[in-house]
Design a protein around this motif. Sequence first.
Motif, PDB file in Angstrom:
ATOM      1  N   GLY A   1       4.485   2.339 -20.431  1.00 34.97           N
ATOM      2  CA  GLY A   1       4.621   1.404 -19.319  1.00 34.97           C
ATOM      3  C   GLY A   1       4.581  -0.047 -19.733  1.00 34.97           C
ATOM      4  N   ASP A   2       4.598  -0.319 -21.044  1.00 32.46           N
ATOM      5  CA  ASP A   2       4.566  -1.695 -21.543  1.00 32.46           C
ATOM      6  C   ASP A   2       5.984  -2.221 -21.719  1.00 32.46           C
ATOM      7  N   VAL A   3       6.154  -3.514 -21.472  1.00 37.25           N
ATOM      8  CA  VAL A   3       7.469  -4.143 -21.603  1.00 37.25           C
ATOM      9  C   VAL A   3       7.859  -4.200 -23.077  1.00 37.25           C
TER      10      VAL A   3
ATOM     11  N   VAL B   1       0.818  -1.219   0.000  1.00 40.31           N
ATOM     12  CA  VAL B   1       0.000   0.000   0.000  1.00 40.31           C
ATOM     13  C   VAL B   1       0.853   1.273   0.000  1.00 40.31           C
ATOM     14  N   ALA B   2       2.148   1.129   0.317  1.00 44.50           N
ATOM     15  CA  ALA B   2       3.034   2.294   0.296  1.00 44.50           C
ATOM     16  C   ALA B   2       4.463   1.827   0.069  1.00 44.50           C
ATOM     17  N   PHE B   3       5.230   2.664  -0.608  1.00 47.28           N
ATOM     18  CA  PHE B   3       6.642   2.360  -0.856  1.00 47.28           C
ATOM     19  C   PHE B   3       7.462   3.566  -0.431  1.00 47.28           C
ATOM     20  N   ASP B   4       8.370   3.323   0.481  1.00 44.21           N
ATOM     21  CA  ASP B   4       9.214   4.389   1.031  1.00 44.21           C
ATOM     22  C   ASP B   4       8.370   5.526   1.619  1.00 44.21           C
ATOM     23  N   GLY B   5       7.263   5.126   2.278  1.00 43.10           N
ATOM     24  CA  GLY B   5       6.421   6.100   2.947  1.00 43.10           C
ATOM     25  C   GLY B   5       5.422   6.807   2.060  1.00 43.10           C
ATOM     26  N   ARG B   6       5.431   6.531   0.742  1.00 48.98           N
ATOM     27  CA  ARG B   6       4.487   7.170  -0.174  1.00 48.98           C
ATOM     28  C   ARG B   6       3.461   6.154  -0.657  1.00 48.98           C
ATOM     29  N   LYS B   7       2.191   6.552  -0.608  1.00 53.44           N
ATOM     30  CA  LYS B   7       1.098   5.656  -0.965  1.00 53.44           C
ATOM     31  C   LYS B   7       1.186   5.227  -2.430  1.00 53.44           C
ATOM     32  N   VAL B   8       0.865   3.970  -2.691  1.00 51.05           N
ATOM     33  CA  VAL B   8       0.793   3.467  -4.071  1.00 51.05           C
ATOM     34  C   VAL B   8      -0.538   2.750  -4.254  1.00 51.05           C
ATOM     35  N   ASP B   9      -1.211   3.031  -5.386  1.00 49.09           N
ATOM     36  CA  ASP B   9      -2.513   2.425  -5.665  1.00 49.09           C
ATOM     37  C   ASP B   9      -2.495   1.501  -6.875  1.00 49.09           C
ATOM     38  N   ASP B  10      -1.455   1.606  -7.695  1.00 49.71           N
ATOM     39  CA  ASP B  10      -1.444   0.803  -8.928  1.00 49.71           C
ATOM     40  C   ASP B  10      -0.042   0.272  -9.184  1.00 49.71           C
ATOM     41  N   TRP B  11       0.015  -0.753 -10.017  1.00 46.42           N
ATOM     42  CA  TRP B  11       1.268  -1.441 -10.274  1.00 46.42           C
ATOM     43  C   TRP B  11       2.278  -0.555 -11.004  1.00 46.42           C
ATOM     44  N   ASP B  12       1.837   0.228 -11.964  1.00 46.20           N
ATOM     45  CA  ASP B  12       2.772   1.051 -12.736  1.00 46.20           C
ATOM     46  C   ASP B  12       3.532   2.023 -11.831  1.00 46.20           C
ATOM     47  N   THR B  13       2.808   2.647 -10.893  1.00 52.32           N
ATOM     48  CA  THR B  13       3.458   3.578  -9.973  1.00 52.32           C
ATOM     49  C   THR B  13       4.467   2.856  -9.092  1.00 52.32           C
ATOM     50  N   LEU B  14       4.045   1.703  -8.545  1.00 51.80           N
ATOM     51  CA  LEU B  14       4.927   0.923  -7.680  1.00 51.80           C
ATOM     52  C   LEU B  14       6.155   0.450  -8.448  1.00 51.80           C
ATOM     53  N   SER B  15       5.959  -0.053  -9.653  1.00 55.36           N
ATOM     54  CA  SER B  15       7.062  -0.563 -10.463  1.00 55.36           C
ATOM     55  C   SER B  15       8.063   0.544 -10.769  1.00 55.36           C
ATOM     56  N   ASP B  16       7.572   1.734 -11.113  1.00 54.34           N
ATOM     57  CA  ASP B  16       8.473   2.846 -11.422  1.00 54.34           C
ATOM     58  C   ASP B  16       9.309   3.253 -10.209  1.00 54.34           C
TER      59      ASP B  16
END
Length: 433
Positions: free
Chosen positions: A251-253, A198-213
């Motif tokens: 965002g596509d491989v 739900v968060a990465f490095d203290g910042r909220k993430v809602d979708d895979w693209d944001t988390l992956s980046d």
Amino acid sequence: MTILLTVIGIVIFAAGLLFSIAFHEFGHLSTAKMFGIRVPQYMVGFGPTIFSRKKGDTEYGFKAIPMGGYIRMIGMFPPGPDGRMSSRSTSPWRSMIEDARSAAFEEMQEGDEERLFYTRKPWKRVIVMFAGPFMNLVLAVVIFFGVAMTYGFQTQTTEVGGVQQCVISQSAKRQTCKPGDPESPAAKAGLHKGDKIVAFDGRKVDDWDTLSDRIRKTIGPATITVRRDGHQQVLHANLLENTVAKKDSNGDVVPGKFVPAGYLGFAAQTKIVPLSFGESVDRMGGMVSDSVSRLVDLPSKIPGLWGAAFEGKQRAADSPVGVVGAARIGGEVMTLHVPAESQIAMMLFLLAGFNLSLFLFNMVPLLPLDGGHIAGALWEALRRNLARVFSRPDPGPFDVAKLMPVAYVVAGVFVCFTALVLIADVVNPVKIT
């Protein structure tokens, strides 16, 4: 049972294709009648008529070969320079022009002088010719948005589907760990299958693209907030640099391309997720872009089609398919071991793609396609307006009939290409399994 399901799928998809074609022709018909153009025929299919009924001054019907459709409008081309609707010539090219002109008036009746297509203002003719492809665009958009926002797409989520136990370069041709491979940051941090990040490095993430980046941009310590068994907890990881698949601007491989980036080491869980309106717009934009690229690439696909049809070569997954091939794919969808709602969604997406392709193809500015007539009307409007600006005599209607030799060449190429696709669809079809 498999054969029965395949036949049912083919019939259902073929019915959808026929409806799309009929809707296309209805666009031409309705706007032509709106502007007072006489339309003697509205037909779905080609060949011998199997059913028809006349209403008003238009005959409506179905023909034996369900491979297209058409409407007939009176006066598609203007009379020749001598004012005659037909004449004779020994030149084969000139004969093509005169035959086309003559056919445009062969069903003309008394009182039709004011109901001819070419006598309408250019903007009205543009609307009549654009209305057919536009109906296919409407169908494509309605179907796509309807399914995308109610059913959804197979989408990567922030839920953990599996944890890689060691660090392996994604360019390597192996997936199993070997002695000496370093433990993956995800495994070392205690990430488990089923965790929802739900968060990465203290910042909220809602979708895979944001988390992956964010993961790709991080090398070194980072915190991962997960929801596990209904409770949130913070895990500490030390991300390593690894060779991972390259992504494009969408965002596509990118197949076969790799870049160095931050690496955590887990697989995202995929689920069918309904899209928001904005996400649907983005996905539809990508679909349009891909369809345009495929249309431009059609000539380059001919050698592959020839090899698949006559040389026994493997049919490429992105190979062009015709009506027969699309119907076969529709039949194959019905045999997939997936829920009924997934089969329906796949059928509808296929139908949306067909309608989008039909729109784009018909907009190519060449006769005998709708885009060719649109280009002719626009050119006429341009030269008439230029004549008005420079106080020159009105040049009159643009004689689209003069382009008929080009139209015959285009039609011949299209017939040959369609035949090649048909043979490939029969002997070496594209399969989705």
